[in-house]
Write a protein that holds these residues in place. Structure first.
Motif, PDB file in Angstrom:
ATOM      1  N   PHE A  19       0.674  -1.280   0.099  1.00  0.00           N
ATOM      2  CA  PHE A  19      -0.029  -0.066  -0.022  1.00  0.00           C
ATOM      3  C   PHE A  19       0.846   1.179   0.018  1.00  0.00           C
ATOM      4  N   TYR A  20       1.942   1.218   0.924  1.00  0.00           N
ATOM      5  CA  TYR A  20       2.622   2.480   1.006  1.00  0.00           C
ATOM      6  C   TYR A  20       3.576   2.717  -0.046  1.00  0.00           C
ATOM      7  N   THR A  21       4.003   1.549  -0.942  1.00  0.00           N
ATOM      8  CA  THR A  21       4.755   1.898  -2.030  1.00  0.00           C
ATOM      9  C   THR A  21       4.004   2.189  -3.351  1.00  0.00           C
ATOM     10  N   ASP A  22       3.125   0.879  -3.644  1.00  0.00           N
ATOM     11  CA  ASP A  22       2.357   0.962  -4.955  1.00  0.00           C
ATOM     12  C   ASP A  22       1.191   1.858  -5.025  1.00  0.00           C
ATOM     13  N   VAL A  23       0.591   2.208  -3.838  1.00  0.00           N
ATOM     14  CA  VAL A  23      -0.581   3.240  -3.800  1.00  0.00           C
ATOM     15  C   VAL A  23       0.047   4.694  -3.679  1.00  0.00           C
ATOM     16  N   THR A  27       9.070   4.965  -1.135  1.00  0.00           N
ATOM     17  CA  THR A  27      10.058   4.153  -1.696  1.00  0.00           C
ATOM     18  C   THR A  27      10.461   3.306  -0.698  1.00  0.00           C
ATOM     19  N   LYS A  28      10.900   1.920  -0.718  1.00  0.00           N
ATOM     20  CA  LYS A  28      11.096   1.113   0.235  1.00  0.00           C
ATOM     21  C   LYS A  28      12.625   1.557   0.658  1.00  0.00           C
ATOM     22  N   ARG A  29      13.005   1.840   1.897  1.00  0.00           N
ATOM     23  CA  ARG A  29      14.434   2.064   2.417  1.00  0.00           C
ATOM     24  C   ARG A  29      15.052   0.844   3.104  1.00  0.00           C
ATOM     25  N   GLN A  30      14.504   0.559   4.126  1.00  0.00           N
ATOM     26  CA  GLN A  30      15.198  -0.596   4.687  1.00  0.00           C
ATOM     27  C   GLN A  30      14.399  -1.888   4.919  1.00  0.00           C
ATOM     28  N   ASP A  31      14.665  -3.067   4.872  1.00  0.00           N
ATOM     29  CA  ASP A  31      14.172  -4.326   4.953  1.00  0.00           C
ATOM     30  C   ASP A  31      15.034  -5.264   5.470  1.00  0.00           C
ATOM     31  N   ILE A  32      15.087  -5.338   6.958  1.00  0.00           N
ATOM     32  CA  ILE A  32      15.953  -6.090   7.645  1.00  0.00           C
ATOM     33  C   ILE A  32      15.319  -7.164   8.254  1.00  0.00           C
ATOM     34  N   PRO A  33      15.375  -8.462   8.185  1.00  0.00           N
ATOM     35  CA  PRO A  33      14.674  -9.514   8.873  1.00  0.00           C
ATOM     36  C   PRO A  33      14.924  -9.404  10.509  1.00  0.00           C
ATOM     37  N   MET A  34      13.804  -9.367  11.220  1.00  0.00           N
ATOM     38  CA  MET A  34      14.173  -9.559  12.688  1.00  0.00           C
ATOM     39  C   MET A  34      13.244 -10.674  13.280  1.00  0.00           C
ATOM     40  N   GLY A  35      13.773 -11.915  13.013  1.00  0.00           N
ATOM     41  CA  GLY A  35      12.819 -13.012  13.676  1.00  0.00           C
ATOM     42  C   GLY A  35      11.594 -13.056  12.810  1.00  0.00           C
ATOM     43  N   ALA A  36      10.606 -13.019  13.583  1.00  0.00           N
ATOM     44  CA  ALA A  36       9.055 -13.242  12.925  1.00  0.00           C
ATOM     45  C   ALA A  36       8.634 -12.012  12.002  1.00  0.00           C
ATOM     46  N   SER A  45       9.407   9.512  -1.837  1.00  0.00           N
ATOM     47  CA  SER A  45      10.255   9.410  -3.175  1.00  0.00           C
ATOM     48  C   SER A  45      10.774  10.697  -3.636  1.00  0.00           C
ATOM     49  N   ASP A  46      10.094  11.725  -3.050  1.00  0.00           N
ATOM     50  CA  ASP A  46      10.441  13.091  -3.460  1.00  0.00           C
ATOM     51  C   ASP A  46      11.934  13.476  -2.344  1.00  0.00           C
ATOM     52  N   ALA A  47      11.871  12.778  -1.415  1.00  0.00           N
ATOM     53  CA  ALA A  47      12.930  12.898  -0.338  1.00  0.00           C
ATOM     54  C   ALA A  47      13.554  11.891   0.339  1.00  0.00           C
ATOM     55  N   PRO A  48      13.953  11.114  -0.277  1.00  0.00           N
ATOM     56  CA  PRO A  48      14.419   9.623   0.008  1.00  0.00           C
ATOM     57  C   PRO A  48      15.214   9.579   1.172  1.00  0.00           C
ATOM     58  N   ASP A  49      16.123  10.786   1.403  1.00  0.00           N
ATOM     59  CA  ASP A  49      16.995  10.823   2.696  1.00  0.00           C
ATOM     60  C   ASP A  49      16.130  11.372   4.037  1.00  0.00           C
ATOM     61  N   ALA A  50      15.031  11.789   3.630  1.00  0.00           N
ATOM     62  CA  ALA A  50      14.300  12.311   4.944  1.00  0.00           C
ATOM     63  C   ALA A  50      13.880  11.489   5.944  1.00  0.00           C
ATOM     64  N   VAL A  51      12.816  11.702   6.864  1.00  0.00           N
ATOM     65  CA  VAL A  51      12.186  10.806   7.813  1.00  0.00           C
ATOM     66  C   VAL A  51      11.868   9.527   6.995  1.00  0.00           C
ATOM     67  N   GLU A  52      12.211   8.293   7.693  1.00  0.00           N
ATOM     68  CA  GLU A  52      11.540   7.152   7.120  1.00  0.00           C
ATOM     69  C   GLU A  52      10.359   6.672   8.041  1.00  0.00           C
ATOM     70  N   LEU A  53       9.407   6.105   7.691  1.00  0.00           N
ATOM     71  CA  LEU A  53       8.184   5.490   8.245  1.00  0.00           C
ATOM     72  C   LEU A  53       8.638   3.975   8.320  1.00  0.00           C
ATOM     73  N   LEU A  54       8.284   3.604   9.879  1.00  0.00           N
ATOM     74  CA  LEU A  54       8.647   2.265  10.142  1.00  0.00           C
ATOM     75  C   LEU A  54       7.179   1.608  10.046  1.00  0.00           C
ATOM     76  N   LEU A  55       7.132   0.436   9.080  1.00  0.00           N
ATOM     77  CA  LEU A  55       5.800  -0.304   9.127  1.00  0.00           C
ATOM     78  C   LEU A  55       5.991  -1.279  10.186  1.00  0.00           C
TER      79      LEU A  55
END
Length: 128
Positions: A19-23, A27-36, A45-55
């Protein structure tokens, strides 16, 4: 000091990422496995180095209750800025996004609220 990461709780990280990327167009920034779960962030996408939103997984009962209570009360979990709310509303509506509050102008600010399909209401605002 600056804000680096903020979060919204989600029940399904994969669905939220879609939803957050396709709709919404982030842009996906980080995807790090952490157990489950994953440390999964998106950014504008306009400011990829700005604040990140953690899902962030809402597996904790406190998180789930908080998320559900905000939604039931009609309170957005967070708010995103846009330069053209009318255009963004039109684009998102065409993609099937459900708005719980259509765009409204309140003096120098226009606001709207959408349902992210992941248990959250998300505010949009434009400063005129």
């Amino acid at each position: 000091m600056r804000i680096s990461v903020t979060s919204v709780f989600v029940a399904d990280q994969a669905k939220a990422l879609e939803f957050y990327t396709d709709v919404l167009g982030f842009t996906k920034r980080q995807d790090i496995p952490m157990g489950a779960a994953r440390w999964l962030t998106v950014a504008s996408s306009d400011a990829p180095d700005a604040v990140e939103l953690l899902l962030e997984p809402n597996a904790n009962p406190i998180a789930s209750t908080y998320q559900q209570s905000l939604h039931a009360a009609g309170i957005p979990a967070t708010t995103f800025a846009t330069d053209d709310l009318a255009k963004e509303h039109e684009r998102l509506t065409a993609l099937g996004v459900r708005f719980t509050q259509e765009p409204v102008r309140n003096g120098p600010v226009s606001t709207a609220v959408l349902d992210d399909t992941c248990g959250n209401l998300i505010g949009l605002h434009q400063v005129h």
